[in-house]
Motif scaffolding. Structure first.
Motif, mmCIF file in Angstrom:
data_model
loop_
_atom_site.group_PDB
_atom_site.id
_atom_site.type_symbol
_atom_site.label_atom_id
_atom_site.label_comp_id
_atom_site.label_asym_id
_atom_site.label_seq_id
_atom_site.Cartn_x
_atom_site.Cartn_y
_atom_site.Cartn_z
ATOM 1 N N SER A 18 36.642 37.022 37.336
ATOM 2 C CA SER A 18 37.901 37.314 36.664
ATOM 3 C C SER A 18 38.322 36.081 35.889
ATOM 4 O O SER A 18 38.205 34.960 36.387
ATOM 5 N N ASN A 72 34.888 49.024 49.787
ATOM 6 C CA ASN A 72 36.218 49.056 49.166
ATOM 7 C C ASN A 72 36.469 47.836 48.276
ATOM 8 O O ASN A 72 37.506 47.185 48.393
ATOM 9 N N ASP A 74 37.342 47.647 45.235
ATOM 10 C CA ASP A 74 38.562 47.795 44.439
ATOM 11 C C ASP A 74 39.809 47.423 45.229
ATOM 12 O O ASP A 74 40.695 46.740 44.717
ATOM 13 N N ARG A 75 39.882 47.819 46.471
ATOM 14 C CA ARG A 75 41.065 47.528 47.278
ATOM 15 C C ARG A 75 41.164 46.030 47.592
ATOM 16 O O ARG A 75 42.238 45.438 47.512
ATOM 17 N N TYR A 78 42.076 44.154 44.356
ATOM 18 C CA TYR A 78 43.489 44.360 44.019
ATOM 19 C C TYR A 78 44.355 43.396 44.828
ATOM 20 O O TYR A 78 45.219 42.706 44.273
ATOM 21 N N GLU A 79 44.131 43.354 46.131
ATOM 22 C CA GLU A 79 44.928 42.483 46.992
ATOM 23 C C GLU A 79 44.712 41.006 46.653
ATOM 24 O O GLU A 79 45.660 40.234 46.578
ATOM 25 N N ASN A 81 43.522 39.478 43.792
ATOM 26 C CA ASN A 81 44.053 39.071 42.478
ATOM 27 C C ASN A 81 45.576 39.144 42.428
ATOM 28 O O ASN A 81 46.223 38.300 41.817
ATOM 29 N N LYS A 82 46.145 40.161 43.064
ATOM 30 C CA LYS A 82 47.613 40.290 43.081
ATOM 31 C C LYS A 82 48.232 39.088 43.787
ATOM 32 O O LYS A 82 49.137 38.439 43.260
ATOM 33 N N GLN A 97 51.303 37.142 32.483
ATOM 34 C CA GLN A 97 50.183 37.489 33.346
ATOM 35 C C GLN A 97 49.235 36.307 33.483
ATOM 36 O O GLN A 97 49.109 35.485 32.577
ATOM 37 N N ARG A 102 41.328 43.238 34.160
ATOM 38 C CA ARG A 102 40.747 43.529 35.465
ATOM 39 C C ARG A 102 39.533 42.648 35.716
ATOM 40 O O ARG A 102 38.911 42.147 34.786
ATOM 41 N N TYR A 103 39.208 42.533 36.958
ATOM 42 C CA TYR A 103 37.993 41.802 37.326
ATOM 43 C C TYR A 103 36.770 42.549 36.798
ATOM 44 O O TYR A 103 36.819 43.750 36.552
#
Length: 144
Positions: A18, A72, A74-75, A78-79, A81-82, A97, A102-103
């Protein structure tokens, strides 16, 4: 162009990367970025466990090799990078940002490809002129 559909795997590794927004350098010193990345990784891994093979933080992006035992990616991403972005924004006092999108991911389907990715990830700081040897770069899991 639409994003390619995620291929879910619980037994093959992924190469994930990313990059920062506009390829700008991250807004905090690298030592602090490394600490925030580690904190974010631990938090995300506590929610969606993965098996990390390697991680290298560069001045404006990162590379990660990992397995997702629960399929998972994607999950977890998401956690991760967020949490990473929110920590950076809070500490640096920026509102824009952090990541440029997205990665990106690639499923590694052979041992030779895994070996090549492993080398590529750890040699990234050397190729960028940030270190003379892979082992000398402080923002990498090669020393772990």
């Amino acid at each position: 162009m639409p994003r390619k559909p995620l291929i879910r795997s619980n037994n093959l590794p992924y190469h994930v990367t990313s990059r920062s927004h506009n390829k700008d350098a991250f807004p905090l010193p690298m030592k602090r970025m490394w600490e925030l990345a580690n904190e974010s990784f631990k938090e995300a891994n506590g929610i969606y466990p993965i098996s990390l093979i390697s991680f290298v933080l560069m001045t404006n992006h990162y590379h990660m090799l990992l397995y997702t035992p629960d399929g998972n990616l994607d999950r977890f991403m998401y956690e991760f990078n967020k949490r990473f972005a929110l920590k950076i924004q809070s500490e640096a006092g920026v509102i824009n940002q952090i990541f440029g999108g997205r990665y990106k991911w690639c499923l590694i389907q052979s041992q030779q490809y895994l070996s090549n990715c492993y080398r590529y990830v750890y040699q990234n700081p050397v190729r960028a002129g940030l270190s003379y040897r892979c082992e000398e770069y402080p923002f990498s899991t090669i020393q772990s």
